[in-house]
Write a protein that holds these residues in place. Structure first.
Motif, PDB file in Angstrom:
ATOM      1  N   ALA A  27     -15.926 -12.942 -39.324  1.00  0.00           N
ATOM      2  CA  ALA A  27     -17.320 -12.492 -39.329  1.00  0.00           C
ATOM      3  C   ALA A  27     -18.228 -13.515 -38.661  1.00  0.00           C
ATOM      4  O   ALA A  27     -19.097 -13.169 -37.853  1.00  0.00           O
ATOM      5  N   LYS A  28     -18.032 -14.776 -38.988  1.00  0.00           N
ATOM      6  CA  LYS A  28     -18.879 -15.820 -38.405  1.00  0.00           C
ATOM      7  C   LYS A  28     -18.671 -15.921 -36.901  1.00  0.00           C
ATOM      8  O   LYS A  28     -19.638 -16.057 -36.135  1.00  0.00           O
ATOM      9  N   GLU A  29     -17.412 -15.835 -36.454  1.00  0.00           N
ATOM     10  CA  GLU A  29     -17.129 -15.923 -35.024  1.00  0.00           C
ATOM     11  C   GLU A  29     -17.764 -14.767 -34.270  1.00  0.00           C
ATOM     12  O   GLU A  29     -18.342 -14.948 -33.189  1.00  0.00           O
ATOM     13  N   ARG A  30     -17.677 -13.587 -34.834  1.00  0.00           N
ATOM     14  CA  ARG A  30     -18.281 -12.428 -34.179  1.00  0.00           C
ATOM     15  C   ARG A  30     -19.798 -12.565 -34.125  1.00  0.00           C
ATOM     16  O   ARG A  30     -20.428 -12.220 -33.127  1.00  0.00           O
ATOM     17  N   ALA A  31     -20.373 -13.046 -35.208  1.00  0.00           N
ATOM     18  CA  ALA A  31     -21.827 -13.212 -35.245  1.00  0.00           C
ATOM     19  C   ALA A  31     -22.282 -14.232 -34.204  1.00  0.00           C
ATOM     20  O   ALA A  31     -23.269 -14.006 -33.486  1.00  0.00           O
TER      21      ALA A  31
ATOM     22  N   VAL B 238     -22.472 -12.952 -30.750  1.00  0.00           N
ATOM     23  CA  VAL B 238     -23.679 -12.159 -30.481  1.00  0.00           C
ATOM     24  C   VAL B 238     -24.857 -13.083 -30.231  1.00  0.00           C
ATOM     25  O   VAL B 238     -25.620 -12.910 -29.277  1.00  0.00           O
ATOM     26  N   SER B 239     -25.014 -14.096 -31.086  1.00  0.00           N
ATOM     27  CA  SER B 239     -26.112 -15.049 -30.942  1.00  0.00           C
ATOM     28  C   SER B 239     -25.752 -16.330 -31.690  1.00  0.00           C
ATOM     29  O   SER B 239     -25.288 -16.277 -32.828  1.00  0.00           O
TER      30      SER B 239
ATOM     31  N   GLU C 247     -19.349  -4.253 -53.028  1.00  0.00           N
ATOM     32  CA  GLU C 247     -19.229  -5.345 -53.996  1.00  0.00           C
ATOM     33  C   GLU C 247     -18.782  -6.640 -53.328  1.00  0.00           C
ATOM     34  O   GLU C 247     -19.251  -7.721 -53.681  1.00  0.00           O
ATOM     35  N   ASP C 248     -17.882  -6.534 -52.355  1.00  0.00           N
ATOM     36  CA  ASP C 248     -17.365  -7.718 -51.675  1.00  0.00           C
ATOM     37  C   ASP C 248     -17.542  -7.556 -50.177  1.00  0.00           C
ATOM     38  O   ASP C 248     -16.859  -6.741 -49.544  1.00  0.00           O
ATOM     39  N   ALA C 249     -18.443  -8.326 -49.602  1.00  0.00           N
ATOM     40  CA  ALA C 249     -18.686  -8.252 -48.164  1.00  0.00           C
ATOM     41  C   ALA C 249     -19.282  -9.566 -47.680  1.00  0.00           C
ATOM     42  O   ALA C 249     -20.031 -10.236 -48.403  1.00  0.00           O
ATOM     43  N   ILE C 250     -18.921  -9.936 -46.459  1.00  0.00           N
ATOM     44  CA  ILE C 250     -19.478 -11.114 -45.802  1.00  0.00           C
ATOM     45  C   ILE C 250     -20.328 -10.598 -44.653  1.00  0.00           C
ATOM     46  O   ILE C 250     -19.827  -9.885 -43.770  1.00  0.00           O
ATOM     47  N   VAL C 251     -21.611 -10.911 -44.659  1.00  0.00           N
ATOM     48  CA  VAL C 251     -22.545 -10.292 -43.729  1.00  0.00           C
ATOM     49  C   VAL C 251     -23.377 -11.337 -42.984  1.00  0.00           C
ATOM     50  O   VAL C 251     -23.899 -12.283 -43.581  1.00  0.00           O
ATOM     51  N   TYR C 252     -23.492 -11.150 -41.679  1.00  0.00           N
ATOM     52  CA  TYR C 252     -24.357 -11.970 -40.840  1.00  0.00           C
ATOM     53  C   TYR C 252     -25.305 -11.044 -40.079  1.00  0.00           C
ATOM     54  O   TYR C 252     -24.994  -9.874 -39.838  1.00  0.00           O
ATOM     55  N   GLU C 253     -26.455 -11.584 -39.692  1.00  0.00           N
ATOM     56  CA  GLU C 253     -27.377 -10.846 -38.848  1.00  0.00           C
ATOM     57  C   GLU C 253     -27.790 -11.716 -37.676  1.00  0.00           C
ATOM     58  O   GLU C 253     -27.908 -12.939 -37.805  1.00  0.00           O
ATOM     59  N   ALA C 254     -27.965 -11.079 -36.533  1.00  0.00           N
ATOM     60  CA  ALA C 254     -28.326 -11.803 -35.320  1.00  0.00           C
ATOM     61  C   ALA C 254     -29.367 -11.004 -34.557  1.00  0.00           C
ATOM     62  O   ALA C 254     -29.237  -9.783 -34.399  1.00  0.00           O
TER      63      ALA C 254
ATOM     64  N   SER D 194     -33.784  -6.130 -30.811  1.00  0.00           N
ATOM     65  CA  SER D 194     -32.776  -5.503 -31.662  1.00  0.00           C
ATOM     66  C   SER D 194     -32.238  -6.477 -32.698  1.00  0.00           C
ATOM     67  O   SER D 194     -32.406  -7.694 -32.587  1.00  0.00           O
ATOM     68  N   VAL D 195     -31.574  -5.918 -33.708  1.00  0.00           N
ATOM     69  CA  VAL D 195     -30.897  -6.713 -34.725  1.00  0.00           C
ATOM     70  C   VAL D 195     -29.466  -6.194 -34.839  1.00  0.00           C
ATOM     71  O   VAL D 195     -29.238  -4.977 -34.860  1.00  0.00           O
ATOM     72  N   VAL D 196     -28.516  -7.108 -34.877  1.00  0.00           N
ATOM     73  CA  VAL D 196     -27.108  -6.748 -35.023  1.00  0.00           C
ATOM     74  C   VAL D 196     -26.622  -7.298 -36.358  1.00  0.00           C
ATOM     75  O   VAL D 196     -26.809  -8.478 -36.658  1.00  0.00           O
ATOM     76  N   TYR D 197     -26.022  -6.429 -37.164  1.00  0.00           N
ATOM     77  CA  TYR D 197     -25.466  -6.828 -38.456  1.00  0.00           C
ATOM     78  C   TYR D 197     -23.942  -6.791 -38.356  1.00  0.00           C
ATOM     79  O   TYR D 197     -23.369  -5.764 -37.988  1.00  0.00           O
ATOM     80  N   ILE D 198     -23.304  -7.906 -38.660  1.00  0.00           N
ATOM     81  CA  ILE D 198     -21.847  -7.990 -38.661  1.00  0.00           C
ATOM     82  C   ILE D 198     -21.405  -8.019 -40.119  1.00  0.00           C
ATOM     83  O   ILE D 198     -21.705  -8.966 -40.852  1.00  0.00           O
ATOM     84  N   ILE D 199     -20.704  -6.969 -40.543  1.00  0.00           N
ATOM     85  CA  ILE D 199     -20.373  -6.784 -41.954  1.00  0.00           C
ATOM     86  C   ILE D 199     -18.854  -6.752 -42.124  1.00  0.00           C
ATOM     87  O   ILE D 199     -18.186  -5.835 -41.648  1.00  0.00           O
ATOM     88  N   GLY D 200     -18.332  -7.761 -42.789  1.00  0.00           N
ATOM     89  CA  GLY D 200     -16.900  -7.809 -43.067  1.00  0.00           C
ATOM     90  C   GLY D 200     -16.660  -7.407 -44.516  1.00  0.00           C
ATOM     91  O   GLY D 200     -16.977  -8.162 -45.435  1.00  0.00           O
ATOM     92  N   VAL D 201     -16.139  -6.225 -44.717  1.00  0.00           N
ATOM     93  CA  VAL D 201     -15.895  -5.715 -46.072  1.00  0.00           C
ATOM     94  C   VAL D 201     -14.541  -6.227 -46.527  1.00  0.00           C
ATOM     95  O   VAL D 201     -13.515  -5.950 -45.895  1.00  0.00           O
ATOM     96  N   THR D 202     -14.521  -6.969 -47.628  1.00  0.00           N
ATOM     97  CA  THR D 202     -13.286  -7.617 -48.082  1.00  0.00           C
ATOM     98  C   THR D 202     -12.704  -6.962 -49.327  1.00  0.00           C
ATOM     99  O   THR D 202     -12.047  -7.614 -50.137  1.00  0.00           O
ATOM    100  N   GLU D 203     -12.951  -5.681 -49.508  1.00  0.00           N
ATOM    101  CA  GLU D 203     -12.414  -4.967 -50.660  1.00  0.00           C
ATOM    102  C   GLU D 203     -10.955  -4.591 -50.391  1.00  0.00           C
ATOM    103  O   GLU D 203     -10.354  -5.055 -49.428  1.00  0.00           O
ATOM    104  N   ASP D 204     -10.377  -3.731 -51.225  1.00  0.00           N
ATOM    105  CA  ASP D 204      -8.961  -3.388 -51.080  1.00  0.00           C
ATOM    106  C   ASP D 204      -8.641  -2.799 -49.713  1.00  0.00           C
ATOM    107  O   ASP D 204      -7.528  -2.941 -49.217  1.00  0.00           O
ATOM    108  N   ALA D 205      -9.625  -2.115 -49.118  1.00  0.00           N
ATOM    109  CA  ALA D 205      -9.448  -1.554 -47.783  1.00  0.00           C
ATOM    110  C   ALA D 205     -10.401  -2.269 -46.836  1.00  0.00           C
ATOM    111  O   ALA D 205     -11.513  -1.806 -46.592  1.00  0.00           O
TER     112      ALA D 205
END
Length: 321
Positions: free
Chosen positions: A104-108, A111-112, A125-132, A137-148
């Motif tokens: 997630a951090k590398e992708r963010a 972007v910027s 419930e479980d997600a790692i999120v960055y915004e750039a 514009s605003v880009v949100y990179i959302i890594g969902v770390t749940e079972d799927a």
């Protein structure tokens, strides 16, 4: 005295009556409660279930939104008129959630460089999120770390931010089971670059994305193992390209030593000039491929056996002008 007592009683009665009147006049201030009740009774959101033909999941969409396959392993949710507002959906293998923070951090940062952790709330419930921020514009990179585990990338506007709309739809995503007995999973997916005119077969577990104009990266974990692909146009100065490759490897080397060999394996890479050296955490290779699909490949691996998967994928690179 009796008259004074009567007067006092009259004053007290008047004050009591006035207070009661004041209470009656302030009662309507509670009317917003009625408005809240009306809002609760409003019709529920109109959501339409849709099944992806590209990845094993379903999602419920708001009106005027559609689901389209972008490329193997990636779908996008688009609005029929607001083309600048959209969301990419990428399902990931279960083991990917262990490296989600890094991904997630590398992708963010791609972007910027000024991307920051998102401080709002999301329906996971479980997600790692960055915004750039990029221009307007605003880009949100959302890594969902749940079972799927999955990656959600939301592209929206600063002044007309649709993150909530996309999250309303994203929270309905449900991964479906594939019938492996009838439809066995492929060991790879075909990546078509939107950055350079080529495609390649990417092994499952690896990812591929554009990192800057003229460069795409294929990686398992960018910090540990990666391959950068740069196509070379006709008429290129090969002596300059080889000099750059040698200097790059020398700068990356832990002792300044560079070994040059001619590659004699495979088909596409056969005959390529290879510059290699040991680095602090592994090895670096730069392949200068002059025939077939001219290109430069820069590969970082921590262990020698990590090179073979990248060579296997490199052999499938095909220019698609």
């Amino acid at each position: 005295m009796k008259q004074r007592s009567k007067l006092l009683i009259s004053i007290v009665a008047a004050v009591t009556l006035l207070s009661a009147c004041n209470e009656q006049t302030t009662a309507p201030a509670k009317q917003p409660v009625a408005n809240e009740e009306q809002q609760k009774k409003q019709a529920p959101l109109e959501l339409t279930p849709v099944e992806s033909t590209n990845q094993p999941f379903t999602i419920s969409l708001l009106p005027k939104f559609s689901l389209e396959a972008e490329e193997p392993g990636k779908d996008v949710v688009m609005h029929e008129s607001e083309q600048e507002q959209w969301m990419r959906i990428e399902l990931l293998p279960k083991e990917a959630k262990e490296q989600m923070e890094t991904y997630a951090k590398e992708r963010a940062m791609a972007v910027s460089e000024e991307a920051t952790p998102f401080e709002g709330t999301l329906p996971f419930e479980d997600a790692i999120v960055y915004e750039a921020s990029v221009d307007n514009s605003v880009v949100y990179i959302i890594g969902v770390t749940e079972d799927a585990p999955m990656f959600l990338t939301v592209f929206t506007k600063k002044e007309d931010n649709w993150l909530d709309r996309f999250m309303t739809m994203a929270k309905t995503i449900q991964q479906t089971e594939t019938e492996t007995s009838e439809q066995p999973n492929e060991s790879f997916f075909t990546y078509k670059s939107s950055n350079q005119p080529f495609q390649a077969n990417i092994l499952n577990g690896y990812q591929a994305e554009a990192v800057e104009p003229g460069k795409d990266m294929i990686f398992l974990d960018e910090e540990k193992a990666s391959m950068t692909v740069e196509l070379i146009d006709d008429g290129a100065d090969w002596s300059l390209i080889e000099e750059q490759a040698e200097q790059y490897v020398k700068a990356s080397s832990k002792d300044g030593t560079v070994e040059k060999v001619t590659w004699t394996k495979g088909t596409l890479l056969n005959g390529a000039d290879v510059y290699k050296s040991a680095i602090t955490d592994g090895e670096v290779y730069v392949f200068v491929v002059k025939s077939g699909t001219p290109m430069r490949l820069t590969i970082f691996v921590q262990q020698a056996d990590g090179l073979d998967p990248f060579l296997q994928m490199a052999e499938t690179i095909k220019r698609i002008d």
